[in-house]
Each structure stands twice: as C-alpha cells, then as structure tokens.
Design an enzyme around this catalytic site. Structure first.
Site, PDB file in Angstrom:
ATOM      1  N   ALA A 168       0.841  -1.200   0.000  1.00 28.29           N
ATOM      2  CA  ALA A 168       0.000   0.000   0.000  1.00 28.29           C
ATOM      3  C   ALA A 168       0.871   1.243   0.000  1.00 28.29           C
ATOM      4  O   ALA A 168       2.005   1.230   0.484  1.00 28.29           O
ATOM      5  CB  ALA A 168      -0.911   0.024   1.228  1.00 28.29           C
TER       6      ALA A 168
ATOM      7  N   ASP B 134      -6.622   2.030  11.192  1.00 28.95           N
ATOM      8  CA  ASP B 134      -7.682   2.709  11.935  1.00 28.95           C
ATOM      9  C   ASP B 134      -8.091   4.029  11.290  1.00 28.95           C
ATOM     10  O   ASP B 134      -9.148   4.585  11.603  1.00 28.95           O
ATOM     11  CB  ASP B 134      -7.264   2.952  13.387  1.00 28.95           C
ATOM     12  CG  ASP B 134      -5.976   3.743  13.549  1.00 28.95           C
ATOM     13  OD1 ASP B 134      -5.409   4.202  12.528  1.00 28.95           O
ATOM     14  OD2 ASP B 134      -5.515   3.900  14.703  1.00 28.95           O
ATOM     15  N   GLU B 135      -7.294   4.540  10.369  1.00 30.57           N
ATOM     16  CA  GLU B 135      -7.586   5.843   9.772  1.00 30.57           C
ATOM     17  C   GLU B 135      -8.846   5.837   8.913  1.00 30.57           C
ATOM     18  O   GLU B 135      -9.367   6.906   8.567  1.00 30.57           O
ATOM     19  CB  GLU B 135      -6.383   6.333   8.966  1.00 30.57           C
ATOM     20  CG  GLU B 135      -5.167   6.567   9.847  1.00 30.57           C
ATOM     21  CD  GLU B 135      -4.057   7.331   9.150  1.00 30.57           C
ATOM     22  OE1 GLU B 135      -4.372   8.259   8.385  1.00 30.57           O
ATOM     23  OE2 GLU B 135      -2.889   7.002   9.385  1.00 30.57           O
TER      24      GLU B 135
ATOM     25  N   TYR C 143      -5.530   9.081   1.469  1.00 29.64           N
ATOM     26  CA  TYR C 143      -4.974   7.784   1.871  1.00 29.64           C
ATOM     27  C   TYR C 143      -6.018   6.946   2.586  1.00 29.64           C
ATOM     28  O   TYR C 143      -6.253   5.782   2.244  1.00 29.64           O
ATOM     29  CB  TYR C 143      -3.750   7.977   2.774  1.00 29.64           C
ATOM     30  CG  TYR C 143      -3.453   6.764   3.625  1.00 29.64           C
ATOM     31  CD1 TYR C 143      -3.128   5.546   3.037  1.00 29.64           C
ATOM     32  CD2 TYR C 143      -3.534   6.820   5.017  1.00 29.64           C
ATOM     33  CE1 TYR C 143      -2.872   4.421   3.811  1.00 29.64           C
ATOM     34  CE2 TYR C 143      -3.274   5.701   5.797  1.00 29.64           C
ATOM     35  CZ  TYR C 143      -2.949   4.510   5.194  1.00 29.64           C
ATOM     36  OH  TYR C 143      -2.712   3.397   5.955  1.00 29.64           O
TER      37      TYR C 143
ATOM     38  N   ASN D 112       0.601  13.892  20.475  1.00 27.97           N
ATOM     39  CA  ASN D 112       1.853  13.986  19.726  1.00 27.97           C
ATOM     40  C   ASN D 112       2.925  14.743  20.510  1.00 27.97           C
ATOM     41  O   ASN D 112       4.115  14.431  20.405  1.00 27.97           O
ATOM     42  CB  ASN D 112       1.606  14.664  18.377  1.00 27.97           C
ATOM     43  CG  ASN D 112       0.877  13.759  17.412  1.00 27.97           C
ATOM     44  OD1 ASN D 112       0.743  12.560  17.637  1.00 27.97           O
ATOM     45  ND2 ASN D 112       0.390  14.334  16.319  1.00 27.97           N
TER      46      ASN D 112
END
EC number: 4.2.1.46
Length: 320
Positions: free
Chosen positions: A86, A129-130, A152, A251
C-alpha cells in the site's frame, strides 16, 4: 502453507515475513513457502529481508500488484495471501492521490480477482484505523461507520470494502484487520517516530503539527504481527478485527518521550502549521480479537521506544 506476501519488503510486511520464517508467530499449518512481491518503492528495502532471505522457503519477486500478468502467475503457486502492499503516507496523499488509488484500491482488486480465480484458501487484508476518521472520546468497534478524512484513508476504506464484498458476493475467505499506529525498527523515516528519532540523532529540530494535541494509540510492530497471525489462523471469514496497542498519547507527549530517549532538549521542538485533514484522535476497541483469538499487546511502550531508538542509533547506514 504457501503464502504470498504483498509489500513484504516494507516495514510491517518484512517483520511479518521474518516472524513467519523464524517461527516466532504461530501459523495454522507449517510454512513451506513464503514469496514476497514488492515493487521496492521508497518504503521497500531488501535489507529488511536479510534474515528471511537465508531460508530456502523464501523467495522474492520485484513487481507491482497492479501487474495482472505477474499476479496471476504468482497466485497460481500459493494457497494463502497476506496483503500489506500500500501507499501509506497521509501527507503524500494530500499532495497527489493518484498513486494511492492505484495501489491501494486497484491493486487490491487485481489481487482479489486473481485469488478468486485460483481458489485461495485465505486472503488476509491488512488495513488501518484511519478509515474511521476521528473520534473525540471512546474507541471504535469494528462495526463503526467508515468516515475517512484523507485520500490515503479513503483509498484504504475502499479497499477494505472491496475485500469484504468479495466475501459477501463470492464466498471468498477474506479477513480484514485494522491496526493502530505502528512503530519499531526498520520503519521508513517519513512516519512520526522514525522521522523524529533520526532528526534528533542528526541534531535537527522536530516538526510538531498544530498544537501537538492530536492523539494516537501506539502499537509495536511485533505485537501487530502476532495479531495478524491470530487473524490469519483463526479469524472468522468475512470479519474485521482491530489490532490495538493500548497506549495513547498526544503527539506532544510522544515528542517529549522521544526527546528524552535521544538525549535532546525541548528547544528542538518546532511547531509547524497543521496539515490538511489532520484527524484529532484515533482509538481502537480491540476486545473482539482479544475475546475470540486471545490477542493482547505485550511490548511495554517505554521498552519498545528504547529498542527502536537503539536500533536507529546502531543502523545509521540504513536510514542515511
């Protein structure tokens, strides 16, 4: 088991292949053949397969999963497929979505059609999971509606639905897995952890998007591979299984951990403009695979980060 692994020279795929060859993960039948097909784009690296390549059961074919003739010939010699290949980087998909549609959607269709013609026993489709978008609180279960926010993620959601449709329409033995953010050795330095680690080791600043409060769940690649092996061996056909890491952080929190692990000061943080379509939070409920197949993440995040940083320190030639 004669297994065809697409994208097996990449980060997750190469760890899966190495674990198959070494016997570190259980399989439903003895592994007699492992063939990797990979076009060796920027994220693929034959050095990732150095350990596996010494085994006589292993072979490598350089090629694109969109090449129907190539895939037809390969599929005829295997009984199982693990599909990792991918295009995976959100930022690249925002700039140019064409390669993502071609590889992630059309490539999956080529594989599914060939697998159907050759009566492949099991087709493991590895996803992310996106595909769900963003969630403020709680965690997604497998039945949650898909709401991808980047090209994506949309291309992966489409490939998931296509794979599941082949089960519904043709009775094909398809299992789909969706994972949290992976980390570990040999990850290409476009993703956050290897990007930040390699920049810090080079004495550079690290770019934190927006306010740094986007939240991700982190999964060590070895735990992911164990979950994949469980789904491959005992997952129910036509089902989706979440493979989570169970360690959430913003993050900014993650950046502070990486600074400490690399011995760098907080002054190395550089806040930059947030990217388009940046999901605020991901969180997977992985109770289904835990209850049905006995999956549990084993790698403590602190230990996993220490191992990862040590690997990049010791393998500078791999990433420079």
């Amino acid at each position: 088991m004669k297994i065809l692994v697409t994208g097996g020279a990449g980060f997750i795929g190469s760890h899966f292949v190495t674990s198959l060859i070494s016997g570190d993960i259980a399989t439903p039948q003895p592994v007699t053949q492992v063939t990797v097909v990979d076009k060796l784009g920027y994220g693929g690296n034959l050095r990732n397969l150095a350990e596996a390549s010494a085994d006589p059961r292993f072979s490598f074919v350089r090629g694109d999963i969109c090449d129907e003739g190539l895939i037809e010939g390969l599929m005829a010699r295997h009984d199982t497929v693990a599909h990792f290949a991918a295009e995976t980087h959100v930022d690249r998909s925002v700039v140019a979505s064409g390669p993502f549609v071609a590889s992630n959607l059309v490539g999956t269709q080529v594989l599914l059609d060939a697998a159907l013609r050759h009566h492949i026993g099991r087709f493991l489709h590895v996803s992310t999971d996106e595909v769900y978008g963003s969630i403020d609180t709680g965690s997604w279960a497998e039945g949650h509606p898909l709401a991808p926010n980047s090209p994506y993620a949309a291309s992966k959601a489409g490939s998931d639905l296509l794979a599941l449709a082949y089960h519904q329409t043709h009775g094909m033995d398809v299992v789909v897995t969706r994972c949290s953010n992976n980390y570990g050795p040999r990850q290409f330095p476009e993703k956050m952890i290897p990007l930040f680690v390699t920049r810090l080791l080079d004495g550079l600043d690290v770019p934190v998007y927006g306010d740094g409060r986007n939240i991700r769940d982190w999964l060590h690649v070895s735990d992911h591979c164990r979950g994949l092996a469980l789904a491959l061996g005992a997952g129910r056909a036509g089902e989706v299984y979440h493979i989570g890491g169970g360690w959430e952080a913003t993050n900014l929190e993650l950046t502070e951990i990486l600074l400490e692990a690399c011995g760098a000061p907080a002054s190395r943080i550089s806040f930059v403009t947030d990217r388009k379509g940046h999901d605020r939070r991901y969180s997977l409920d992985y109770s289904k695979i835990a209850g049905e197949l006995g999956y549990r993440p084993r790698v403590d995040f602190t230990d996993g980060i220490a191992e990862t940083v040590a690997w990049y320190r010791a393998n500078r030639s791999w990433w420079t």
